[in-house]
Motif scaffolding. Sequence first.
Motif, mmCIF file in Angstrom:
data_model
loop_
_atom_site.group_PDB
_atom_site.id
_atom_site.type_symbol
_atom_site.label_atom_id
_atom_site.label_comp_id
_atom_site.label_asym_id
_atom_site.label_seq_id
_atom_site.Cartn_x
_atom_site.Cartn_y
_atom_site.Cartn_z
ATOM 1 N N LYS A 97 42.457 39.588 41.205
ATOM 2 C CA LYS A 97 41.201 39.756 40.975
ATOM 3 C C LYS A 97 40.353 40.207 41.150
ATOM 4 O O LYS A 97 40.160 40.907 42.532
ATOM 5 C CB LYS A 97 40.990 37.981 41.001
ATOM 6 C CG LYS A 97 41.592 37.656 39.805
ATOM 7 C CD LYS A 97 41.593 36.245 39.614
ATOM 8 C CE LYS A 97 42.840 35.782 37.917
ATOM 9 N NZ LYS A 97 41.880 33.426 38.636
ATOM 10 N N MET A 98 39.613 40.577 41.147
ATOM 11 C CA MET A 98 37.951 41.785 41.142
ATOM 12 C C MET A 98 37.772 40.745 41.894
ATOM 13 O O MET A 98 37.159 39.876 41.804
ATOM 14 C CB MET A 98 37.462 42.030 39.909
ATOM 15 C CG MET A 98 38.447 43.086 39.705
ATOM 16 S SD MET A 98 38.434 44.222 40.570
ATOM 17 C CE MET A 98 37.028 45.177 40.793
ATOM 18 N N PRO A 99 36.453 41.062 43.591
ATOM 19 C CA PRO A 99 36.253 40.647 44.585
ATOM 20 C C PRO A 99 34.697 39.632 43.679
ATOM 21 O O PRO A 99 33.958 41.114 43.394
ATOM 22 C CB PRO A 99 35.787 41.146 45.505
ATOM 23 C CG PRO A 99 35.873 42.570 45.366
ATOM 24 C CD PRO A 99 37.341 42.479 44.161
ATOM 25 N N VAL A 100 34.351 39.282 44.433
ATOM 26 C CA VAL A 100 32.819 38.851 43.493
ATOM 27 C C VAL A 100 32.128 38.906 44.254
ATOM 28 O O VAL A 100 31.576 38.523 46.053
ATOM 29 C CB VAL A 100 32.986 36.695 43.510
ATOM 30 C CG1 VAL A 100 31.564 36.414 42.622
ATOM 31 C CG2 VAL A 100 34.382 36.510 42.322
ATOM 32 N N PRO A 101 30.610 39.501 43.879
ATOM 33 C CA PRO A 101 29.743 39.976 44.412
ATOM 34 C C PRO A 101 29.146 39.082 45.346
ATOM 35 O O PRO A 101 28.637 38.272 44.877
ATOM 36 C CB PRO A 101 29.084 40.720 44.345
ATOM 37 C CG PRO A 101 29.728 41.333 42.914
ATOM 38 C CD PRO A 101 30.701 40.052 42.964
ATOM 39 N N GLY A 102 29.638 39.009 46.810
ATOM 40 C CA GLY A 102 28.113 37.798 47.611
ATOM 41 C C GLY A 102 29.502 36.336 47.750
ATOM 42 O O GLY A 102 28.802 35.368 48.486
ATOM 43 N N LYS A 103 30.410 36.326 47.590
ATOM 44 C CA LYS A 103 30.877 35.425 47.552
ATOM 45 C C LYS A 103 30.932 35.082 49.140
ATOM 46 O O LYS A 103 31.700 34.126 50.050
ATOM 47 C CB LYS A 103 32.193 35.510 46.802
ATOM 48 C CG LYS A 103 33.139 34.049 46.821
ATOM 49 C CD LYS A 103 34.231 33.748 46.460
ATOM 50 C CE LYS A 103 35.292 32.832 46.253
ATOM 51 N NZ LYS A 103 36.574 33.151 45.955
ATOM 52 N N ASP A 104 31.814 35.836 49.854
ATOM 53 C CA ASP A 104 32.324 35.801 50.931
ATOM 54 C C ASP A 104 31.451 36.132 51.957
ATOM 55 O O ASP A 104 31.527 36.762 53.512
ATOM 56 C CB ASP A 104 33.549 36.322 51.236
ATOM 57 C CG ASP A 104 34.766 35.729 50.529
ATOM 58 O OD1 ASP A 104 34.283 34.491 50.507
ATOM 59 O OD2 ASP A 104 35.614 36.585 50.275
ATOM 60 N N ASP A 105 29.954 36.210 51.516
ATOM 61 C CA ASP A 105 28.996 36.963 52.840
ATOM 62 C C ASP A 105 28.797 36.305 53.708
ATOM 63 O O ASP A 105 27.859 34.827 53.777
ATOM 64 C CB ASP A 105 27.595 37.355 51.820
ATOM 65 C CG ASP A 105 28.198 39.262 51.162
ATOM 66 O OD1 ASP A 105 28.883 39.307 50.869
ATOM 67 O OD2 ASP A 105 27.446 38.915 50.647
#
Length: 53
Positions: free
Chosen positions: A20-28
């Motif tokens: 799956k494509m990473p969710v922007p800002g999820k793991d920031d």
Amino acid sequence: MPNQDNQATKAEVQSTELNKMPVPGKDDTEFSAEEAAEAFKENQSSSSRSQNQ
């Protein structure tokens, strides 16, 4: 049509977690100076309210 050569179907590949494509800002873990200042201001205002009670 059974899958006899032990290969995943296109749907199975697209739905796997690692594909799956990473969710922007999820793991920031980084944050801006503005965010830090805002959190600091909120923390000070809540701590001053608790001291006044």
